[in-house]
Write a protein that holds these residues in place. Structure first.
Motif, PDB file in Angstrom:
ATOM      1  N   LEU A 156     -41.175 123.574  16.414  1.00 52.95           N
ATOM      2  CA  LEU A 156     -41.567 123.427  15.007  1.00 52.95           C
ATOM      3  C   LEU A 156     -40.309 123.375  14.143  1.00 52.95           C
ATOM      4  O   LEU A 156     -39.541 124.345  14.072  1.00 52.95           O
ATOM      5  CB  LEU A 156     -42.462 124.594  14.565  1.00 52.95           C
ATOM      6  CG  LEU A 156     -42.915 124.589  13.106  1.00 52.95           C
ATOM      7  CD1 LEU A 156     -43.731 123.334  12.781  1.00 52.95           C
ATOM      8  CD2 LEU A 156     -43.722 125.848  12.788  1.00 52.95           C
ATOM      9  N   ASP A 157     -40.078 122.250  13.525  1.00 54.60           N
ATOM     10  CA  ASP A 157     -38.912 122.040  12.667  1.00 54.60           C
ATOM     11  C   ASP A 157     -39.402 121.995  11.213  1.00 54.60           C
ATOM     12  O   ASP A 157     -40.084 121.046  10.806  1.00 54.60           O
ATOM     13  CB  ASP A 157     -38.237 120.720  13.045  1.00 54.60           C
ATOM     14  CG  ASP A 157     -36.995 120.446  12.210  1.00 54.60           C
ATOM     15  OD1 ASP A 157     -36.575 121.344  11.449  1.00 54.60           O
ATOM     16  OD2 ASP A 157     -36.469 119.320  12.287  1.00 54.60           O
ATOM     17  N   LEU A 158     -39.069 123.014  10.424  1.00 62.05           N
ATOM     18  CA  LEU A 158     -39.571 123.161   9.056  1.00 62.05           C
ATOM     19  C   LEU A 158     -38.453 123.039   8.042  1.00 62.05           C
ATOM     20  O   LEU A 158     -37.321 123.495   8.290  1.00 62.05           O
ATOM     21  CB  LEU A 158     -40.235 124.534   8.865  1.00 62.05           C
ATOM     22  CG  LEU A 158     -41.679 124.717   9.294  1.00 62.05           C
ATOM     23  CD1 LEU A 158     -42.074 126.170   9.109  1.00 62.05           C
ATOM     24  CD2 LEU A 158     -42.594 123.831   8.476  1.00 62.05           C
ATOM     25  N   GLN A 159     -38.785 122.459   6.888  1.00 55.71           N
ATOM     26  CA  GLN A 159     -37.879 122.454   5.739  1.00 55.71           C
ATOM     27  C   GLN A 159     -38.684 122.721   4.471  1.00 55.71           C
ATOM     28  O   GLN A 159     -39.844 122.285   4.352  1.00 55.71           O
ATOM     29  CB  GLN A 159     -37.174 121.100   5.593  1.00 55.71           C
ATOM     30  CG  GLN A 159     -35.921 120.950   6.433  1.00 55.71           C
ATOM     31  CD  GLN A 159     -35.154 119.698   6.034  1.00 55.71           C
ATOM     32  OE1 GLN A 159     -35.713 118.606   5.965  1.00 55.71           O
ATOM     33  NE2 GLN A 159     -33.874 119.860   5.741  1.00 55.71           N
ATOM     34  N   LEU A 160     -38.062 123.420   3.522  1.00 57.27           N
ATOM     35  CA  LEU A 160     -38.611 123.583   2.180  1.00 57.27           C
ATOM     36  C   LEU A 160     -37.643 122.926   1.211  1.00 57.27           C
ATOM     37  O   LEU A 160     -36.466 123.321   1.134  1.00 57.27           O
ATOM     38  CB  LEU A 160     -38.790 125.061   1.818  1.00 57.27           C
ATOM     39  CG  LEU A 160     -39.851 125.839   2.591  1.00 57.27           C
ATOM     40  CD1 LEU A 160     -39.934 127.277   2.078  1.00 57.27           C
ATOM     41  CD2 LEU A 160     -41.211 125.166   2.477  1.00 57.27           C
ATOM     42  N   LEU A 161     -38.116 121.914   0.491  1.00 59.83           N
ATOM     43  CA  LEU A 161     -37.269 121.144  -0.420  1.00 59.83           C
ATOM     44  C   LEU A 161     -37.713 121.390  -1.848  1.00 59.83           C
ATOM     45  O   LEU A 161     -38.902 121.245  -2.186  1.00 59.83           O
ATOM     46  CB  LEU A 161     -37.369 119.648  -0.095  1.00 59.83           C
ATOM     47  CG  LEU A 161     -37.098 119.252   1.356  1.00 59.83           C
ATOM     48  CD1 LEU A 161     -37.276 117.748   1.518  1.00 59.83           C
ATOM     49  CD2 LEU A 161     -35.702 119.692   1.791  1.00 59.83           C
ATOM     50  N   GLY A 175     -35.055 117.808  -4.336  1.00 57.33           N
ATOM     51  CA  GLY A 175     -34.961 117.617  -2.899  1.00 57.33           C
ATOM     52  C   GLY A 175     -33.969 118.547  -2.233  1.00 57.33           C
ATOM     53  O   GLY A 175     -33.707 118.424  -1.026  1.00 57.33           O
ATOM     54  N   MET A 176     -33.434 119.521  -2.965  1.00 58.67           N
ATOM     55  CA  MET A 176     -32.462 120.449  -2.398  1.00 58.67           C
ATOM     56  C   MET A 176     -33.160 121.389  -1.415  1.00 58.67           C
ATOM     57  O   MET A 176     -34.138 122.058  -1.750  1.00 58.67           O
ATOM     58  CB  MET A 176     -31.805 121.258  -3.520  1.00 58.67           C
ATOM     59  CG  MET A 176     -30.730 122.221  -3.041  1.00 58.67           C
ATOM     60  SD  MET A 176     -30.121 123.216  -4.431  1.00 58.67           S
ATOM     61  CE  MET A 176     -29.523 121.908  -5.518  1.00 58.67           C
ATOM     62  N   PRO A 177     -32.677 121.481  -0.157  1.00 63.52           N
ATOM     63  CA  PRO A 177     -33.351 122.336   0.832  1.00 63.52           C
ATOM     64  C   PRO A 177     -32.978 123.805   0.651  1.00 63.52           C
ATOM     65  O   PRO A 177     -31.850 124.145   0.275  1.00 63.52           O
ATOM     66  CB  PRO A 177     -32.837 121.802   2.166  1.00 63.52           C
ATOM     67  CG  PRO A 177     -31.494 121.233   1.842  1.00 63.52           C
ATOM     68  CD  PRO A 177     -31.578 120.701   0.438  1.00 63.52           C
ATOM     69  N   LEU A 178     -33.943 124.676   0.919  1.00 62.75           N
ATOM     70  CA  LEU A 178     -33.644 126.102   0.975  1.00 62.75           C
ATOM     71  C   LEU A 178     -32.921 126.390   2.285  1.00 62.75           C
ATOM     72  O   LEU A 178     -33.281 125.843   3.342  1.00 62.75           O
ATOM     73  CB  LEU A 178     -34.942 126.925   0.920  1.00 62.75           C
ATOM     74  CG  LEU A 178     -35.532 127.227  -0.455  1.00 62.75           C
ATOM     75  CD1 LEU A 178     -36.818 128.044  -0.299  1.00 62.75           C
ATOM     76  CD2 LEU A 178     -34.561 127.990  -1.320  1.00 62.75           C
TER      77      LEU A 178
END
Length: 631
Positions: A606-611, A616-619
């Motif tokens: 599971l590859d997750l991102q929060l933008l 669009g800046m990732p946490l």
């Protein structure tokens, strides 16, 4: 107005008979009018609330703030603000005078006390009107006629029957202030204006109208010398400076500071004039063509006329006192938000006492003007009564009024089910409620407006209620998600109502994946055809850049690292944490993602991102990506 003229003519013809009305009848008529208003408006307000037609915006908001103030949490209100770590009502409107209503909670801990208080407060605005009319006129008929026109004013009644608003406190204060201005009681004037200033930030502009009138009136006395004009001019300048300074302080400093964003929430309502308070003022002062185009629209002119019509337009005989209404009409008519110049809302109610006091002075002048042909008081009184009755018949929200809707006050049998569910929710429990149910549960520290959950211990919904702050399609989707949410279980579903309770057990597969210092992916729940994420807020998160929440990017990668699936979910309206980037520390949030039917079973990473939206800046992410096995 035609009815007023006809009634005035009839009163003129019958003036000798009407002149024999004994003076002692005036207080009895005034008492009857006041009692009738309080009884009818209170009854309708309570019936509307009992029928589940009161609203979170604004009854639940103000009731929760007053309740929390009474128990040592000044102006705390969780239902409206996104900044749930500092939920202060003063960041929306600066209304510290609401604290005066907190003792009501100690006497009767029920939201209905606030509805009754509003009827009494609005009725109290007639007291200085009656006293001034008795002093200004010689008739036993004119004071109660003026009171009747005040009570039948459509805006006053619409305000009384539309939840609760802080302007209910300002209305009697401004009535007493206007009467003190006419009587030249400067100490009383300053005291009442001081109280009014604490009711809402925009009252500062109304108060500035008092200062401007004093300056104009004082300058008119210059012919008699500076000594005659000095007191009024200096007092008027002082009120102007304090009022405008208070408006600047509350709108540009205090409210943005309490709100936390550094901006005044309601500036966009004046977008046609500018994007900041300073730009709006500059446009008003330098662009008369823009101001005129905004204010002289037919709907807005009709709105203005609705305040004068109950008094048969008599206040024009005291036109200098109508100057007091100009600041209020100014900020209402310059707005591009239709509710501010709509009869059925509360925004213009502070104009009603000002017009009424002007009508009392105008009635006195009308008596003198027409007195050379006989006693004019009966004709004026009947003209006012006829005009107020006709206006009420056209626009009144009460019985026999043109806008009266009896269904708003009828209690359906299914309401008994809702009341039974209300009783099953502990008084200290946090609740997420639908907009029409929230006012029945607002006497608690934590109350949220569904679909924002914020870890609420209970969720209560009404399938027949309104869906504000989201559209019906979004509301239906959020209800479907709630029914599948493993963090909540459905306790009761009956008569279109549903009550859910939070589950404290963590479902699924735990993970150690974290984003920044505040968000933890606590667990992953794999089900046939779907993937569920359980987020936990472990600390106060920083506001998302741009303030538009976070976009979730979910990727499933095969063991060799190749991409098998990517799903991007933007912030959902009204959903709380991912919509605003803010929430309650400790709350858990369930997010479910549908998986395509052709996705092969087996192991995945599971590859997750929060933008952050919209940048669009990732946490920053830490911890190992969890490995899943899809059935």
């Amino acid at each position: 107005m035609l009815a007023g003229l006809l009634a005035g003519a009839a009163g003129w013809l019958g003036r000798r008979a009407l002149a024999r009305v004994p003076p002692r009848l005036a207080p009895l008529l005034a008492l009857a009018a006041t009692g009738s208003y309080i009884l009818v408006m209170s009854t309708l307000s309570l019936q509307r609330h009992a029928a589940l037609r009161s609203n979170a915006y604004d009854l639940a908001i103000f009731d929760q703030a007053i309740f929390n103030t009474a128990f040592g949490r000044p102006f705390a209100v969780s239902i409206k603000t996104d900044d749930l770590t500092n939920p202060i009502l003063l960041g929306d409107h600066f209304s510290p005078a609401l604290a005066l209503l907190a003792p009501l909670t100690w006497l009767w801990n029920d939201v209905r006390a606030l509805l009754l208080a509003q009827s009494l407060l609005l009725a109290a605005g007639a007291l200085p009107l009656y006293r001034l009319a008795r002093e200004q006129t010689k008739s036993a008929l004119l004071p109660p006629a003026l009171m009747l026109a005040y009570f039948l004013s459509p805006t006053l009644q619409h305000t009384n029957l539309y939840d609760f608003h802080e302007v209910a406190l300002a209305t009697p204060a401004l009535a007493f202030a206007a009467a003190a201005l006419v009587r030249r009681r400067w100490g009383a004037l300053l005291a009442w204006l001081g109280l009014a200033l604490l009711c809402k930030e925009e009252i500062a502009l109304v108060s500035a109208g008092f200062g401007a009138l004093l300056v104009v009136r004082g300058l008119g006395r210059l012919r008699a010398g500076w000594a005659a004009a000095r007191q009024e001019v200096l007092l008027g300048i002082s009120i102007l400076v304090v009022a405008l300074g208070w408006a600047w302080l509350t709108i540009t400093v205090l409210i943005p500071w309490f709100e936390g964003s550094g901006a005044y929430t309601y500036t966009p309502r004046y977008a046609d004039l500018g994007s900041s308070p300073e730009e709006i003022v500059r446009t008003v002062l330098t662009r008369p063509e823009v101001v005129g185009a905004l204010m002289l629209q037919p709907a807005k002119l009709q709105f203005v006329a609705s305040f004068l019509a109950p008094f048969a337009f008599l206040p024009f005989l005291a036109v200098e006192l109508l100057l007091l209404t100009l600041p209020t009409f100014g900020y209402l008519l310059l707005s591009s938000y239709p509710a501010q110049y709509t009869l059925g809302r509360q925004y213009g109610v502070v104009v009603v006492p000002l017009v009424a006091i002007a009508a009392a002075v105008a009635a006195s002048r009308g008596e003198r003007l027409l007195g050379r042909w006989g006693n004019a008081a009966p004709a004026l009184a009947l003209a006012i009564v006829a005009a107020s009755l006709l206006t009420y018949h056209q626009f009144g929200p009460g019985p026999f009024g043109g806008w009266y809707d009896p269904e708003r006050y009828q209690r359906a049998p299914r309401v008994a089910t809702a009341e039974r569910l209300f009783r099953q929710i502990p008084p200290q429990a946090s609740v997420s409620a639908q907009e029409n149910l929230a006012p029945h549960l607002s006497r608690r520290e934590r109350l949220y407006l569904f679909p924002a959950l914020h870890g609420a211990e209970y969720v209560i919904l009404d399938n027949e209620g309104g869906t504000f702050p989201v559209e019906r399609a979004d509301w239906d989707r959020e209800v479907r998600e709630l029914l599948r949410n493993p963090l909540y279980r459905l306790l009761i579903a009956e008569d279109g109502f549903a009550l859910f309770q939070r589950q404290d057990l963590l479902p699924g597969q735990p993970t150690n994946l974290r984003f920044g210092s505040a968000l933890w992916l606590a667990a992953v729940v794999v089900e046939p055809g779907s993937l569920g994420l359980v987020w936990e807020l472990t600390a106060r998160p920083p506001a998302s850049p741009g303030g538009d929440g976070y976009r979730q990017v979910v990727r499933l990668r095969r063991e060799d690292g190749s991409l098998a699936l990517e799903v991007v979910r933007p912030p959902r309206p009204g959903s709380g944490l991912f919509e605003s980037g803010r929430g309650v520390v400790g709350e858990r949030v369930w997010e479910r993602f549908d998986l395509p039917g052709d996705l092969a079973p087996g192991p995945y990473w599971l590859d997750l991102q929060l933008l952050a939206e919209p940048s669009g800046m990732p946490l920053p992410r830490s911890g190992a990506p969890p490995q899943l096995s899809l059935p």
